[in-house]
Design an enzyme around this catalytic site. Structure first.
Site, mmCIF file in Angstrom:
data_model
loop_
_atom_site.group_PDB
_atom_site.id
_atom_site.type_symbol
_atom_site.label_atom_id
_atom_site.label_comp_id
_atom_site.label_asym_id
_atom_site.label_seq_id
_atom_site.Cartn_x
_atom_site.Cartn_y
_atom_site.Cartn_z
ATOM 1 N N GLU A 1 0.734 -1.389 0.065
ATOM 2 C CA GLU A 1 0.091 0.024 0.114
ATOM 3 C C GLU A 1 0.907 1.316 -0.087
ATOM 4 O O GLU A 1 1.735 1.506 0.648
ATOM 5 C CB GLU A 1 -0.776 0.020 1.286
ATOM 6 C CG GLU A 1 -1.891 -1.136 1.257
ATOM 7 C CD GLU A 1 -2.871 -0.969 0.069
ATOM 8 O OE1 GLU A 1 -3.179 -0.076 -0.695
ATOM 9 O OE2 GLU A 1 -3.423 -2.192 -0.165
ATOM 10 N N ARG B 1 -18.345 -0.746 4.993
ATOM 11 C CA ARG B 1 -19.395 -1.200 4.259
ATOM 12 C C ARG B 1 -20.141 -2.807 4.831
ATOM 13 O O ARG B 1 -21.224 -2.883 4.954
ATOM 14 C CB ARG B 1 -18.799 -2.043 2.787
ATOM 15 C CG ARG B 1 -19.764 -2.499 1.945
ATOM 16 C CD ARG B 1 -18.956 -2.802 0.445
ATOM 17 N NE ARG B 1 -18.111 -3.684 0.525
ATOM 18 C CZ ARG B 1 -18.132 -4.932 0.845
ATOM 19 N NH1 ARG B 1 -19.261 -5.521 1.171
ATOM 20 N NH2 ARG B 1 -16.783 -5.560 0.925
ATOM 21 N N CYS C 1 -8.178 -2.161 7.994
ATOM 22 C CA CYS C 1 -7.128 -2.139 7.521
ATOM 23 C C CYS C 1 -6.355 -0.616 7.113
ATOM 24 O O CYS C 1 -5.223 -0.419 7.622
ATOM 25 C CB CYS C 1 -6.795 -2.951 6.292
ATOM 26 S SG CYS C 1 -6.674 -4.600 6.746
ATOM 27 N N HIS D 1 -1.435 -5.532 2.100
ATOM 28 C CA HIS D 1 -2.479 -6.498 1.848
ATOM 29 C C HIS D 1 -2.297 -7.856 1.188
ATOM 30 O O HIS D 1 -1.439 -7.820 0.099
ATOM 31 C CB HIS D 1 -3.906 -5.836 0.894
ATOM 32 C CG HIS D 1 -4.781 -5.125 1.680
ATOM 33 N ND1 HIS D 1 -5.048 -3.658 1.732
ATOM 34 C CD2 HIS D 1 -5.817 -5.727 2.894
ATOM 35 C CE1 HIS D 1 -6.007 -3.511 2.456
ATOM 36 N NE2 HIS D 1 -6.403 -4.492 3.158
HETATM 37 N N1 PCA Z 1 -8.811 -6.924 5.995
HETATM 38 C C1 PCA Z 1 -9.613 -6.028 6.612
HETATM 39 C C2 PCA Z 1 -9.716 -5.616 7.920
HETATM 40 C C3 PCA Z 1 -9.103 -6.785 8.538
HETATM 41 C C4 PCA Z 1 -8.440 -7.510 7.344
HETATM 42 O O1 PCA Z 1 -7.702 -8.414 7.235
HETATM 43 C C5 PCA Z 1 -9.611 -4.642 5.636
HETATM 44 O O2 PCA Z 1 -8.985 -4.804 4.468
HETATM 45 O O3 PCA Z 1 -9.758 -3.785 5.960
#
Ligand code: PCA
Length: 217
Positions: free
Chosen positions: A83, A93, A146, A169
């Site tokens: 990111e 959401r 996240c 991610h």
């Molecule tokens: N993914 C979510 C929150 C926790 C996770 O592992 C997100 O992308 O916000």
């Protein structure tokens, strides 16, 4: 012997309809591992806005990490997403694991609109691709927990000397993706290898590389 500087590496609890979160499954394997002159401390964060914030604040006091790397599941993504940016908004959401569903609320009242990652994202990307691991620079971490944690990590790092932060991610695990047609996945061992490589670069590099990794969409 003095202890090496710490890397705080976080994963999340399962959320939504999942009973596993690949971020924690991968991150916990690296707990205690020496990487690039640092030592990794892996910790679990709740997938909940308020609770993750409290936990992160207490981890900062307890561990005084030099580097923070948050890791989270992004079901549907096919590559490790490094990111670039975290934005100052919560727009959920679905409810978080504590039932909270904030909409258009700031992560930090009066905080800047966004923070850029302070880790060398292009150098990390280059190293991952060189190791044969699918990766990309992503320009949105979403607006759920996240992004919230990524923003908070960068906000906490910004007020401390020589502390850097970022967020990655990761795709579903194969057993999660198996339930949906055409869902991409990455196995845990590859994610663990990718996180070690990304952290090695983050721990040993200051400046970043410069090559195009943008998108048109
Ligand atoms: N993914 C979510 C929150 C926790 C996770 O592992 C997100 O992308 O916000």
């Amino acid at each position: 012997m003095s202890t090496p500087p710490r890397i705080l590496l976080t994963g999340f609890t399962p959320f939504g309809n999942e009973d596993v979160n690949p971020s924690w499954e991968a991150v916990r394997v690296l707990d205690g591992t020496p990487i690039g002159g640092h030592v990794v401390v892996a910790r679990l964060l709740p997938t909940a806005f308020a609770e993750s914030q409290r936990e992160l604040a207490s981890l900062m006091d307890e561990l005084e990490p030099a580097i923070l790397l948050g890791v989270g599941q992004a079901g549907g993504r096919s590559r490790l997403s490094i990111e670039r940016v975290a934005i100052n908004v919560q727009d959920a959401r679905i409810p978080d694991n504590a039932g909270a569903q904030p909409i258009d609320v700031a992560v930090v009242a009066d905080g800047p609109a966004a923070y850029f990652s302070t880790l060398p994202i292009k150098a990390m990307l280059k190293a991952l691709l060189a190791a044969g691991l699918p990766a990309e620079v992503s320009n949105t971490a979403g607006t759920f927990v996240c992004n919230h944690v990524a923003y908070l990590m960068l906000h906490l790092a910004a007020s401390r000397r020589d502390v850097r932060a970022g967020f990655i991610h990761i795709p579903y695990l194969p057993e999660q993706a198996a339930r949906f047609p055409n869902a991409p996945s990455m196995n845990r061992d590859d994610v663990v290898r990718a996180l070690s490589i990304a952290l090695e670069v983050a721990a040993t590099r200051r400046g970043d590389d410069h090559f195009g990794a943008g998108t048109l969409d």
